[in-house]
Design an enzyme around this catalytic site. Structure first.
Site, mmCIF file in Angstrom:
data_model
loop_
_atom_site.group_PDB
_atom_site.id
_atom_site.type_symbol
_atom_site.label_atom_id
_atom_site.label_comp_id
_atom_site.label_asym_id
_atom_site.label_seq_id
_atom_site.Cartn_x
_atom_site.Cartn_y
_atom_site.Cartn_z
ATOM 1 C CG LEU A 103 19.450 71.145 40.754
ATOM 2 C CD1 LEU A 103 18.599 70.549 39.332
ATOM 3 C CD2 LEU A 103 18.211 70.826 41.720
ATOM 4 C CG ASP A 104 24.058 68.348 45.324
ATOM 5 O OD1 ASP A 104 24.842 67.826 44.751
ATOM 6 O OD2 ASP A 104 23.325 68.218 46.231
ATOM 7 C CE LYS A 105 31.321 67.938 42.768
ATOM 8 N NZ LYS A 105 31.604 66.354 42.027
#
Length: 238
Positions: A103-105
């Protein structure tokens, strides 16, 4: 878990593919006490892999673990960050675990953690069409035409196309709305790029489910829980 390439094992630990290869080729990785220089070297359950003084043992059927983390926003899904930003591994006390996908930041929500490489690879492979459900708070209110475009498919990056399996509007406000997007693969920032492509940039993005594993197990950001046996059986049947 059957045999796998050393580089692949390092990737499962959270290292980027290129970084994993560089670590091995530079002699910074040991297997069972011996330095290995070949990224394609095969490791098997029970082997001990040492990187920078930390030892990781490949899981056997007796010590496999299956957890779910409610990933908070602001955390990277990587084992190390050269800029010192927080990563999900700051929240995990078992160094043998690795995330199923990323999952991106800024994205929150369900992140499965395991040391079962076979199951992780199966869950991530597009062939098996495992559903990931996202709730996105977006600018504006998408029309039915916009939602249809998401399902038909849109070019999201230099010849790379993305598409959703299902979409629907959950809740509408004056100038924004919550949209549910169901995906069956995990290209980088795909949900964000799809919604931006139809003119509705994402304000907040939450993955509420990955297959049968959902946020009811971990309702609070940062919370970690073991995946119940019944749910795990469903996961393995996907």
């Amino acid at each position: 878990m059957s045999k796998m390439k050393l580089q692949k094992f390092l990737q499962q630990l959270g290292y980027a593919r290129r970084k994993a290869g560089e670590l091995v080729k530079s002699g910074k990785v040991k297997v069972n006490g011996s330095v290995v220089f070949e990224p394609w070297f095969l490791v098997k359950p029970g082997d001990r892999v040492e990187i920078g003084g930390k030892v990781y043992e490949l899981s056997t059927s007796e010590n496999k673990r299956y957890l779910v983390l409610h990933k908070p926003a602001g955390y990277l899904t990587t084992r190390h960050d050269p800029r010192g930003r927080p990563t999900i591994f700051d929240l995990i006390d078992d160094p043998t675990l690795f995330p199923v996908g990323r999952l991106d930041k800024d994205t929150e929500g369900v992140l499965i953690l395991t040391n079962d490489g076979d199951l992780a690879n199966r869950l991530m492979h597009p062939r098996y069409q495992v559903e990931r459900i996202y709730h996105a708070l977006v600018v504006g209110i998408p029309s039915q035409k916009d939602l249809s475009k998401l399902i038909e498919g849109i070019e999201i990056w230099k010849g790379q196309f993305g598409r959703a399996k299902k979409t629907r509007i959950i809740e509408k406000f004056k100038d924004k709305s919550w949209v549910e997007v169901v995906m069956t693969e995990g290209k980088k920032r795909e949900v964000r790029r799809l919604l931006e492509a139809v003119g509705h940039p994402v304000i907040r993005l939450i993955r509420v489910a990955y297959g049968p594993v959902d946020l009811t197990l971990v309702p609070v950001p940062g919370m970690i829980a073991e995946i119940p046996e019944k749910m795990l059986e469903e996961l393995k049947k996907l």
